[in-house]
Design an enzyme around this catalytic site. Structure first.
Site, PDB file in Angstrom:
ATOM      1  N   CYS A   1       0.812  -1.227   0.000  1.00 32.77           N
ATOM      2  CA  CYS A   1       0.000   0.000   0.000  1.00 32.77           C
ATOM      3  C   CYS A   1       0.844   1.276   0.000  1.00 32.77           C
ATOM      4  O   CYS A   1       0.473   2.269  -0.633  1.00 32.77           O
ATOM      5  CB  CYS A   1      -0.978  -0.001   1.174  1.00 32.77           C
ATOM      6  SG  CYS A   1      -0.232  -0.302   2.795  1.00 32.77           S
TER       7      CYS A   1
ATOM      8  N   ASP B   1      -7.483   5.685  -1.323  1.00 36.16           N
ATOM      9  CA  ASP B   1      -7.176   4.439  -0.618  1.00 36.16           C
ATOM     10  C   ASP B   1      -6.672   3.373  -1.591  1.00 36.16           C
ATOM     11  O   ASP B   1      -7.384   2.998  -2.523  1.00 36.16           O
ATOM     12  CB  ASP B   1      -8.452   3.949   0.081  1.00 36.16           C
ATOM     13  CG  ASP B   1      -8.183   2.807   1.054  1.00 36.16           C
ATOM     14  OD1 ASP B   1      -7.024   2.353   1.138  1.00 36.16           O
ATOM     15  OD2 ASP B   1      -9.137   2.362   1.719  1.00 36.16           O
TER      16      ASP B   1
ATOM     17  N   HIS C   1      -6.122   0.274  -0.764  1.00 33.75           N
ATOM     18  CA  HIS C   1      -6.491  -1.043  -0.252  1.00 33.75           C
ATOM     19  C   HIS C   1      -7.714  -1.617  -0.968  1.00 33.75           C
ATOM     20  O   HIS C   1      -8.785  -1.809  -0.396  1.00 33.75           O
ATOM     21  CB  HIS C   1      -6.752  -0.974   1.255  1.00 33.75           C
ATOM     22  CG  HIS C   1      -5.569  -0.539   2.042  1.00 33.75           C
ATOM     23  ND1 HIS C   1      -5.309   0.776   2.318  1.00 33.75           N
ATOM     24  CD2 HIS C   1      -4.557  -1.249   2.598  1.00 33.75           C
ATOM     25  CE1 HIS C   1      -4.195   0.870   3.027  1.00 33.75           C
ATOM     26  NE2 HIS C   1      -3.716  -0.335   3.205  1.00 33.75           N
TER      27      HIS C   1
END
Length: 466
Positions: free
Chosen positions: A113, A353, A355
């Site tokens: 990430c 994000d 993820h």
């Protein structure tokens, strides 16, 4: 024989873990992000006001995904914000790409990430360089919100296929839903618009998930091996800053020859070093002459905004930074969960994000689909949850730009009544003038955050707390 059996067990464990990460991060838990209509929203230097001219309610809020705002000033700004946000390049976990250097991993789910956040910040710098801050993608408003049911169902199917393949020692035959390429583009009225789309597509291809991609995750992992990082390890924001610098500096694509990168030393930006980075030399050995302003510089500044938690005194500083158009964002996040901060409203950060596990896209093909590289849904997080370890990025097009940037940031960095220590500082001269690296090995000068096993316990993230 025993070693062979151990290797097989480790490979099987890796396959099971990879399969679990793939399904875990393929779940798109649908949640709307609400914004107040009564407070300005800042996105990488742009300011948006969602309140319409005839609205007076102090409690009204809207979601940028389904906000049916009236055709007034507020409604126009909602749409402008959506278009601007969705035009930023979104890099997320991917699966089923070619194996990463030094490993058999074909996905970065669960560990990559921070690399993805770094790629997003680098992408924003390249957008400023090639397209400018006012550029927006023509298809930004056509992006569909992430479909929970579709993705979670396919994720479950991929888990079963991955586990079966792990037991059989082969890759799953069903890679999941295929991304469809967009239809043939309409006639372009202006050559400039077409050229911008070419830049857009080329920029994304540099960040693709293949060994040939100049700034892709394969290249970043390869460079990380030098600093002791391997595929599957956790990468901190400071380490990523140095990896990104090396990737930009060593890129061989002619399109990237006009840009380089600089990483600050010990929270200090040395102006002469940045100016030297702006200048390159004409071929000719020792007698080469510098070319003024021949390269743009991406400036990465690793900082720590507190001890175990972010010091609230730095909140206003972060807001000031994200209000500047030459700021390319901040990579950081929550502990062990990286994200890319691009703006704020009131006491909440706006972020992208990484993820979210998506299927591999072959960026070497003509007209590869771009939809999965843009996010329709912004997320918000309270400032209080921000991890203190982060890297701030800026884009400087020329020496004159840098002089303006350093002058403006010096004002932002002035100590407050409660916080006497600025997040970083500017110094005249070169870093070598201060004898910072006299006792360091060449390897340590190049990679200052290489871990020393004997001192590993004394570190916090990428920093040593003194």
């Amino acid at each position: 024989m025993e070693n062979k059996g151990t290797d097989e067990v480790e490979k099987l464990k890796t396959k099971f873990l990879s399969a679990w990460h793939n399904v875990k991060y393929s779940w798109a838990l649908k949640s709307k992000t609400y914004f107040s209509r009564n407070s300005p929203v800042f996105l990488l230097g742009k300011c948006y006001h969602f309140k319409a001219d005839d609205e007076d309610s102090p409690t009204e809020s809207c979601s940028t995904e389904v906000c049916d705002a009236p055709p007034a000033t507020g409604g126009d700004d909602v749409e402008a914000f959506r278009r601007d946000f969705a035009s930023r390049v979104w890099l997320t976990y991917r699966e089923e790409f070619p194996a990463l250097p030094g490993s058999s991993l074909t996905s970065d789910c669960g560990w990559g990430c921070m690399l993805r956040a770094g790629q997003m910040m680098l992408a924003q710098a390249l957008i400023l360089h090639f397209l400018g801050r006012d550029w927006t993608w023509s298809e930004a408003l056509a992006l569909q919100p992430l479909d929970t049911e579709t993705w979670t169902t396919s994720a479950a199917k991929r888990l079963v296929a991955s586990l079966e393949a792990s037991l059989q020692g082969e890759r799953p035959s069903d890679p999941g839903p295929m991304l469809h390429a967009p239809g043939a583009p309409g006639r372009v009225e202006e050559a400039d618009i077409h050229q911008r789309e070419v830049y857009h597509r080329t920029l994304v291809s540099w960040l693709g998930d293949s060994p040939q991609a100049q700034l892709g995750v394969h290249r970043l992992v390869e460079l990380g091996l030098v600093s002791g990082k391997r595929a599957g390890d956790w990468y901190g924001p400071a380490v990523v800053a140095h990896i990104l610098r090396k990737a930009v500096e060593e890129a061989t694509d002619p399109g990237l020859s006009g840009v380089t990168a600089y990483v600050s030393q010990d929270c200090t930006v040395y102006s002469a070093d940045v100016i030297d980075s702006h200048q390159s030399c004409v071929a000719g050995g020792a007698d080469a002459l510098p070319l003024t302003d021949s390269r743009a510089v991406i400036i990465f500044i690793p900082v720590r905004l507190g001890g175990e938690k972010t010091n609230p005194e730095y909140f206003s500083f972060v807001k000031s930074i994200l209000s500047l158009e030459y700021c390319i964002g901040i990579i950081g996040g929550k502990p062990k969960q990286a994200c890319y901060f691009v703006g704020f409203q009131d006491d909440s950060l706006i972020y992208m994000d990484p993820h979210y596990c998506q299927s591999f896209v072959d960026v070497s093909t003509n007209h590869f689909p771009l939809q999965s590289y843009h996010c329709p849904s912004p997320k918000k997080m309270p400032f209080s949850k921000m991890d203190p370890s982060c890297t701030i990025g800026f884009y400087s097009r020329s020496v004159q730009d840098y002089q303006t940037i350093s002058h403006e940031l010096s004002k932002v960095l002035l100590p407050s009544a409660n916080e006497k220590y600025p997040a970083f500082t500017f110094m005249q001269g070169h870093g070598r003038d201060y004898n910072l690296s006299a006792e360091l090995t060449p390897e340590k000068r190049e990679w200052p955050f290489i871990r020393d096993p004997q001192r590993a316990a004394a570190t916090a993230g990428d920093f040593v707390l003194l």
